[in-house]
Motif scaffolding. Structure first.
Motif, PDB file in Angstrom:
ATOM      1  N   VAL A 100       0.837  -1.342  -0.048  1.00 17.60           N
ATOM      2  CA  VAL A 100       0.141   0.194  -0.075  1.00 17.60           C
ATOM      3  C   VAL A 100       1.099   1.240   0.183  1.00 17.60           C
ATOM      4  CG1 VAL A 100      -1.588   1.395   1.322  1.00 17.60           C
ATOM      5  CG2 VAL A 100      -1.889  -1.093   1.106  1.00 17.60           C
ATOM      6  N   THR A 101       0.547   2.248  -1.065  1.00 14.35           N
ATOM      7  CA  THR A 101       1.586   3.343  -1.112  1.00 14.35           C
ATOM      8  C   THR A 101       0.841   4.494  -0.781  1.00 14.35           C
ATOM      9  OG1 THR A 101       0.786   3.740  -3.397  1.00 14.35           O
ATOM     10  CG2 THR A 101       2.717   2.344  -3.136  1.00 14.35           C
ATOM     11  N   ALA A 102      -0.414   4.533  -0.784  1.00 15.17           N
ATOM     12  CA  ALA A 102      -1.275   5.714  -0.301  1.00 15.17           C
ATOM     13  C   ALA A 102      -2.577   5.153   0.134  1.00 15.17           C
ATOM     14  CB  ALA A 102      -1.381   6.769  -1.316  1.00 15.17           C
ATOM     15  N   VAL A 103      -3.330   5.736   1.211  1.00 18.37           N
ATOM     16  CA  VAL A 103      -4.559   5.512   1.566  1.00 18.37           C
ATOM     17  C   VAL A 103      -5.166   6.678   2.259  1.00 18.37           C
ATOM     18  CG1 VAL A 103      -3.701   4.541   3.801  1.00 18.37           C
ATOM     19  CG2 VAL A 103      -6.029   3.904   2.869  1.00 18.37           C
ATOM     20  N   THR A 104      -6.529   6.733   2.180  1.00 18.56           N
ATOM     21  CA  THR A 104      -7.185   8.005   2.689  1.00 18.56           C
ATOM     22  C   THR A 104      -8.668   7.775   2.917  1.00 18.56           C
ATOM     23  OG1 THR A 104      -7.651  10.487   2.869  1.00 18.56           O
ATOM     24  CG2 THR A 104      -7.843   9.462   0.724  1.00 18.56           C
ATOM     25  N   GLY A 105      -9.226   8.417   4.002  1.00 14.32           N
ATOM     26  CA  GLY A 105     -10.631   8.141   4.149  1.00 14.32           C
ATOM     27  C   GLY A 105     -11.314   9.203   3.882  1.00 14.32           C
ATOM     28  N   ASP A 106     -12.552   9.045   3.375  1.00 11.97           N
ATOM     29  CA  ASP A 106     -13.480  10.418   2.561  1.00 11.97           C
ATOM     30  C   ASP A 106     -14.527  10.655   3.646  1.00 11.97           C
ATOM     31  OD1 ASP A 106     -14.674  12.330   1.102  1.00 11.97           O
ATOM     32  OD2 ASP A 106     -15.840  10.718   0.253  1.00 11.97           O
ATOM     33  N   ASP A 107     -14.371  11.683   4.340  1.00 15.57           N
ATOM     34  CA  ASP A 107     -15.469  12.247   5.084  1.00 15.57           C
ATOM     35  C   ASP A 107     -16.497  13.037   3.976  1.00 15.57           C
ATOM     36  OD1 ASP A 107     -14.786  11.637   8.146  1.00 15.57           O
ATOM     37  OD2 ASP A 107     -12.856  12.882   7.632  1.00 15.57           O
ATOM     38  N   ARG A 108     -17.331  12.332   3.841  1.00 17.17           N
ATOM     39  CA  ARG A 108     -18.232  12.789   2.791  1.00 17.17           C
ATOM     40  C   ARG A 108     -19.343  13.666   3.617  1.00 17.17           C
ATOM     41  NH1 ARG A 108     -23.585  11.052   0.293  1.00 17.17           N
ATOM     42  NH2 ARG A 108     -23.509  11.322  -1.947  1.00 17.17           N
ATOM     43  N   VAL A 109     -19.527  14.937   3.011  1.00 15.90           N
ATOM     44  CA  VAL A 109     -20.469  15.993   3.688  1.00 15.90           C
ATOM     45  C   VAL A 109     -21.278  16.339   2.559  1.00 15.90           C
ATOM     46  CG1 VAL A 109     -20.370  18.230   4.750  1.00 15.90           C
ATOM     47  CG2 VAL A 109     -18.339  16.856   4.900  1.00 15.90           C
ATOM     48  N   LEU A 110     -22.612  16.180   2.892  1.00 19.85           N
ATOM     49  CA  LEU A 110     -23.800  16.829   2.138  1.00 19.85           C
ATOM     50  C   LEU A 110     -24.231  18.384   2.330  1.00 19.85           C
ATOM     51  CD1 LEU A 110     -26.628  13.885   2.276  1.00 19.85           C
ATOM     52  CD2 LEU A 110     -24.809  14.204   0.615  1.00 19.85           C
ATOM     53  N   ALA A 189     -13.858  16.639   8.691  1.00 18.92           N
ATOM     54  CA  ALA A 189     -14.134  15.900   9.737  1.00 18.92           C
ATOM     55  C   ALA A 189     -15.144  16.265  10.717  1.00 18.92           C
ATOM     56  CB  ALA A 189     -12.748  15.242  10.457  1.00 18.92           C
ATOM     57  N   ARG A 190     -14.946  17.517  11.057  1.00 20.99           N
ATOM     58  CA  ARG A 190     -15.685  18.212  11.853  1.00 20.99           C
ATOM     59  C   ARG A 190     -17.095  18.302  11.331  1.00 20.99           C
ATOM     60  NH1 ARG A 190     -11.247  21.363  13.305  1.00 20.99           N
ATOM     61  NH2 ARG A 190     -11.553  22.727  11.488  1.00 20.99           N
ATOM     62  N   LEU A 191     -17.286  18.605  10.038  1.00 17.29           N
ATOM     63  CA  LEU A 191     -18.823  18.530   9.408  1.00 17.29           C
ATOM     64  C   LEU A 191     -19.395  17.102   9.131  1.00 17.29           C
ATOM     65  CD1 LEU A 191     -18.064  21.324   6.712  1.00 17.29           C
ATOM     66  CD2 LEU A 191     -19.084  21.790   8.978  1.00 17.29           C
ATOM     67  N   SER A 192     -18.671  16.233   9.394  1.00 18.44           N
ATOM     68  CA  SER A 192     -19.270  15.021   9.086  1.00 18.44           C
ATOM     69  C   SER A 192     -20.298  14.359   9.700  1.00 18.44           C
ATOM     70  CB  SER A 192     -18.170  13.728   9.264  1.00 18.44           C
ATOM     71  OG  SER A 192     -18.593  12.550   9.061  1.00 18.44           O
ATOM     72  N   ALA A 193     -21.484  13.880   9.319  1.00 17.73           N
ATOM     73  CA  ALA A 193     -22.608  13.396  10.009  1.00 17.73           C
ATOM     74  C   ALA A 193     -22.272  12.360  10.785  1.00 17.73           C
ATOM     75  CB  ALA A 193     -23.841  13.334   9.240  1.00 17.73           C
ATOM     76  N   HIS A 194     -21.071  11.466  10.653  1.00 20.37           N
ATOM     77  CA  HIS A 194     -21.026  10.252  11.454  1.00 20.37           C
ATOM     78  C   HIS A 194     -19.301  10.251  12.129  1.00 20.37           C
ATOM     79  CE1 HIS A 194     -19.846   9.834   7.268  1.00 20.37           C
ATOM     80  NE2 HIS A 194     -20.890  10.087   6.865  1.00 20.37           N
ATOM     81  N   PRO A 195     -19.198  10.961  13.069  1.00 18.17           N
ATOM     82  CA  PRO A 195     -17.838  11.038  13.621  1.00 18.17           C
ATOM     83  C   PRO A 195     -17.281   9.513  13.827  1.00 18.17           C
ATOM     84  CG  PRO A 195     -19.340  12.553  14.635  1.00 18.17           C
ATOM     85  CD  PRO A 195     -20.122  11.667  13.877  1.00 18.17           C
ATOM     86  N   GLY A 196     -16.038   9.323  13.594  1.00 21.24           N
ATOM     87  CA  GLY A 196     -15.300   8.188  13.626  1.00 21.24           C
ATOM     88  C   GLY A 196     -15.590   6.927  12.591  1.00 21.24           C
ATOM     89  N   ARG A 197     -16.352   7.515  11.379  1.00 22.55           N
ATOM     90  CA  ARG A 197     -16.621   6.659  10.473  1.00 22.55           C
ATOM     91  C   ARG A 197     -16.496   7.486   9.220  1.00 22.55           C
ATOM     92  NH1 ARG A 197     -18.533   1.893  11.811  1.00 22.55           N
ATOM     93  NH2 ARG A 197     -19.314   1.417  10.121  1.00 22.55           N
ATOM     94  N   VAL A 198     -15.924   6.784   8.208  1.00 19.90           N
ATOM     95  CA  VAL A 198     -15.781   7.702   6.745  1.00 19.90           C
ATOM     96  C   VAL A 198     -16.770   6.781   5.680  1.00 19.90           C
ATOM     97  CG1 VAL A 198     -13.610   8.222   7.444  1.00 19.90           C
ATOM     98  CG2 VAL A 198     -13.743   6.102   6.379  1.00 19.90           C
ATOM     99  N   ASP A 199     -16.787   7.624   4.890  1.00 16.88           N
ATOM    100  CA  ASP A 199     -17.863   7.001   3.786  1.00 16.88           C
ATOM    101  C   ASP A 199     -17.163   5.935   2.838  1.00 16.88           C
ATOM    102  OD1 ASP A 199     -20.446   7.485   1.830  1.00 16.88           O
ATOM    103  OD2 ASP A 199     -18.540   7.665   0.426  1.00 16.88           O
ATOM    104  N   ALA A 200     -15.942   6.153   2.573  1.00 14.94           N
ATOM    105  CA  ALA A 200     -15.238   5.184   1.983  1.00 14.94           C
ATOM    106  C   ALA A 200     -13.612   5.218   1.807  1.00 14.94           C
ATOM    107  CB  ALA A 200     -15.337   5.435   0.293  1.00 14.94           C
ATOM    108  N   ILE A 201     -12.700   4.462   1.803  1.00 14.51           N
ATOM    109  CA  ILE A 201     -11.489   4.283   2.032  1.00 14.51           C
ATOM    110  C   ILE A 201     -10.686   4.361   0.383  1.00 14.51           C
ATOM    111  CG2 ILE A 201      -9.272   3.444   3.195  1.00 14.51           C
ATOM    112  CD1 ILE A 201     -11.181   2.425   5.503  1.00 14.51           C
ATOM    113  N   GLY A 202     -10.013   5.038   0.031  1.00 15.34           N
ATOM    114  CA  GLY A 202      -9.307   4.806  -1.181  1.00 15.34           C
ATOM    115  C   GLY A 202      -7.769   4.317  -0.956  1.00 15.34           C
ATOM    116  N   VAL A 203      -7.613   3.379  -1.848  1.00 16.28           N
ATOM    117  CA  VAL A 203      -6.123   2.976  -1.605  1.00 16.28           C
ATOM    118  C   VAL A 203      -5.549   2.817  -2.694  1.00 16.28           C
ATOM    119  CG1 VAL A 203      -4.894   0.560  -0.805  1.00 16.28           C
ATOM    120  CG2 VAL A 203      -7.370   1.262   0.040  1.00 16.28           C
TER     121      VAL A 203
END
Length: 822
Positions: A100-110, A189-203
């Motif tokens: 794995v060379t890069a990974v990030t979680g997406d805090d999706r905000v509506l 992360a502050r605006l996310s409706a589900h703290p501690g969880r992410v919408d998706a993870i890109g790898v």
């Protein structure tokens, strides 16, 4: 035999044209609907947000495996209504995977206004796109926005997130192909409706690295690792919603449309062959073998099916493009959704048309080819004797099955009501088709003393004809019953749904005022409003969905998340058992239909899944009747907190005195876009939204009803034109044209009265079953003049399609028609 079939078709233009018309319209419908379904099935969303990712870990569906009665297992899968999330801790676990060379979680905000979706800046790296202008956001009050939002670097953009308006400086712009906004990672992360969880993870993986370890981590967390062409399925977009809509609509109506086409084409071809007994009898008398006659009829049917496909295929593609345009214009489908060219829909429609036509021709030819050559010519002189006991026994069994389907539908919930009721409608029509000769004979005996009193000589002749031609008129009776049954049942279904939804919502809303805003109101809006002067109660309401077990699988159902404080003062769900006063975290209230369908009652433990796929076990504290107006499941806001796509409420129901108006106006003025509606206006807007959302259902139902009417019209025209020798003979023996017209009107009155009585009975039973399954009320609503329109339209159709051809036949000298074939 093909050449002979082609020559015979040229000399029998009337029946051939009627059959061809039925096939053209049938192929048109199949191609149009098939193209929409094909567009949904062939759609493969291209990844935009994760364009440069090798793997995307997300939780988009939920699956359950069930064991059938025969021991086999089936798996039911549904898309999560709230999109689904994954544990943010997976990001670090995946980062430690070799390769794995890069990974990030997406805090999706509506984002509510303007309608857009926000992400963290680290996610933008995976789009693989350079900035169109400007630089990345460095501070929490900066964003990068898509150019379609109409902003430029250095400007400002006002965003409503979580029901709260905020202003941001635009540090840069991009072209992602969607309305997207990129915050700093901390702000997202502050605006996310589900703290501690992410919408998706890109790898991102090193070349040649094995993704198996990533898949194992995802699977252990209840998520899915999307790779290759499947990465687009991990992105929540309007295109995926449109795909589900097209496939779902096609699956719901496709089978019934095919059955309807089978009815129409089989009836038309069968009547055409029956009216050609003289031609076919002559062929048998001059040594044509049964096989040759069958091959000739099959060749005729095939030629007509191919000709109908040649016209109906292109017309169906044009119709599909029109429907696609309407779906786009009405907001069902995004403008960029790709439309399939009918690569599979056209061959499937042609194959279905040819198969139906050939099978119908073989069945219709069975009667003619089964008799001996020396008896063939004698068959044309009299009404063929009724068949053996197989047909009536099959009719009685089908009628019993229709009754059983009705009993199932009455006990089914909203999911199975429509399918069960429409299936019941078809079973009733099939039973009528099988029993039609006996129904006609019985009706003729009842009408024999009545018709002569009204139409005198014409009525006497009509009664005699109805008795003698009971089997010959079976197809006409079936077509009329089909038309009345469809027109009087499924046509009014949408009216009942809209009326019951609006009625229940209006009756159950005790609040005098409703506050709404584009993108929703803050989650704590109800608490703030309750503190205003003059406000007696305020309830925040959010509409969502939960997933429950259903017959043979799982299904999403409408749910309502409410603030329990004072809910009984603003809403009346017509509680039958229990009380909404006990609603709180860990509890649930259910509609009567849902409770019956799931087998739950007050005091039971209800196991279900929230909209993001989280399994919960809730205590059932109340059963209520107004599920259609408010949702089949009602839970407390605490139960779904952190499990929805946005931390907002759709509306706040307010109850208060006259002095509450000023306080509410002041509160709303401080939040741009917030409106205060009275209860009547809210109900009216709800009705408008329901009508817009029901457009596709009305279109599909209208197609089915229209095709049933076409079947009745073509069948009756064919039956009328086939009587030229009979009418000519009556004229030659002294019957006047006026008496013949009276005879035809009397026949139509008797036949139409029988068909309307049976069709209306079937329609009432079907519509009552549907309405009972969906609303709990066995008494359906029929719009003013609705039944008059159905019955009057059917009567007009029957008279025009019979009287006009008969007038045309009577306009020719009888000597010209007496020698012509049937």
């Amino acid at each position: 035999m093909t050449g002979l079939a082609a020559r015979l078709l040229r000399h029998r233009t009337g029946p051939a044209a009627a059959t061809l018309l039925a096939l053209i319209v049938g192929v048109l419908i199949l191609v149009a609907m098939g193209s929409l379904v094909e567009s949904g099935l062939r759609f493969r969303p291209e990844p935009r947000l994760w364009a440069s990712a090798d793997v995307v870990v997300a939780n988009r569906t939920i699956s359950q495996t069930f064991r059938e009665f025969d021991g086999e297992t089936t798996t039911s899968t549904v898309t999560l209504p709230e999109g689904g999330t994954v544990d943010a801790g997976l990001v670090d676990r995946i980062r430690r995977v070799p390769g794995v060379t890069a990974v990030t979680g997406d805090d999706r905000v509506l984002i509510g206004s303007p309608a857009a979706v926000g992400h963290g800046w680290d996610t933008y790296v995976f789009t693989g796109r350079p900035l169109a202008a400007g630089v990345a956001p460095r501070n929490d009050d900066e964003v990068v926005a898509d150019t379609r939002l109409g902003v430029a670097p250095g400007g400002r953009i006002d965003l409503v997130v979580g029901g709260v308006g905020r202003s941001y400086r635009v540090s840069g712009t991009t072209e992602t192909g969607s309305a997207a906004v990129f915050f700093t990672d901390a702000q997202a992360a502050r605006l996310s409706a589900h703290p501690g969880r992410v919408d998706a993870i890109g790898v991102r993986m090193a070349p040649g690295a094995d993704v198996g370890a990533v898949r194992e981590i995802a699977s252990a967390a209840g998520a899915t690792a999307y790779a290759g062409k499947d990465r687009g399925n991990a992105e929540q977009s309007d295109h995926l919603a449109a795909q589900s809509l097209l496939v779902g609509a096609g699956a719901a109506f496709g089978g019934y449309v095919v059955l309807l086409i089978v009815f129409v084409v089989a009836g038309t071809i069968g009547l055409s062959v029956r009216h050609r007994r003289r031609d076919l009898a002559l062929l048998r008398a001059v040594a044509a073998t049964p096989g040759q006659v069958r091959r000739m009829l099959v060749a005729e049917a095939t030629l007509l099916a191919l000709a109908g496909s040649a016209i109906g295929g292109p017309a169906g593609l044009l119709a599909a493009r029109w429907v696609h345009g309407e779906l786009v214009g009405r907001g069902f489908v995004p403008a960029g959704f790709p439309m399939a060219g009918g690569l599979f829909a056209v061959p499937a429609a042609i194959g279905t048309a040819v198969l139906v036509a050939v099978v119908a021709a073989l069945i219709a030819a069975r009667r003619v080819t089964a008799i001996k050559p020396v008896e063939a010519l004698g068959e044309i002189a009299v009404e063929p004797r009724r068949g053996g006991p197989v047909r009536p026994i099959a009719g009685v069994l089908t009628l019993t099955a229709a009754g059983s389907a009705g009993a199932f539908t009455l006990g089914a919930g909203s999911a199975g009501a429509l399918a069960g009721a429409v299936g019941m409608l078809y079973l009733f029509v099939i039973a009528v088709a099988l029993l039609a000769p006996h129904i006609n004979a019985y009706a003729a005996r009842l009408l024999t003393p009545v018709l002569p009193r009204i139409w005198r000589a014409g009525g006497y002749l009509a009664a005699a004809n109805l008795r003698a031609n009971a089997q010959g008129m079976a197809t006409v009776l079936t077509a009329l019953v089909l038309s009345v049954g469809f027109g009087g049942s499924v046509w009014f279904l949408q009216d009942n749904l809209e009326r019951q939804t609006a009625t229940q919502s209006s009756a159950g809303t005790l609040a005098e005022r409703v506050l709404v805003a584009p993108g929703g109101l803050p989650g704590d809006a109800a608490r703030e409003i309750r503190e205003l002067a003059g406000v007696q109660a305020a309830t925040g309401v959010r509409r969502t969905q939960v997933v429950v077990r259903a017959l043979g699988g799982i299904e999403p159902v409408a749910a309502l998340s409410v603030d329990p404080a004072g809910v009984t003062s603003t809403m009346d769900l017509a509680v039958r058992r229990g009380t909404l006063a006990d609603l709180g975290a860990g509890t649930v209230a259910l509609s009567t239909m849902q409770a019956s369908s799931s087998g739950w009652d007050v005091g039971d433990k209800a196991e279900l899944w929230l909209g993001d796929g989280t399994p919960v076990t809730l205590d059932v504290i109340a059963i209520y009747d107004r599920g259609l107006g408010f949702g089949d499941v009602t839970v407390a806001a605490e139960t779904v907190a952190g499990h929805t796509a946005a931390n907002t409420v759709d509306e706040v129901l307010v109850r208060g005195g006259p002095d509450a108006g000023a306080a509410l106006a002041t509160w709303a003025a401080a939040r741009p876009g917030t409106e205060i509606l009275d209860a009547a206006t809210r109900t009216r807007l709800l009705g408008t939204d329901l009508a817009l959302g029901a457009w596709l259902n009305r279109l599909l139902i209208g197609v089915m009803v229209g095709y049933a009417a076409l079947a009745a019209a073509t069948t009756m025209v064919m039956a009328a034109l086939a009587r030229r020798r009979e009418l000519a003979l009556l004229q030659l023996v002294g019957v006047t044209r006026r008496q013949i017209r009276g005879m035809v009107r009397a026949e139509q009155a008797g036949l139409l009265g029988t068909a309307v009585l049976i069709g209306a009975t079937i329609a009432v039973l079907t519509l009552s079953a549907i309405v009972n399954g969906l609303t709990g009320s066995p008494i359906p609503y029929v719009p003013p003049l609705g039944w008059a329109a159905v019955l009057g339209g059917t009567a007009l159709l029957a008279l025009v399609s019979t009287v006009w051809p008969v007038r045309r036949l009577l306009s020719a000298p009888p000597i010209d028609n007496i020698g012509l074939k049937e």
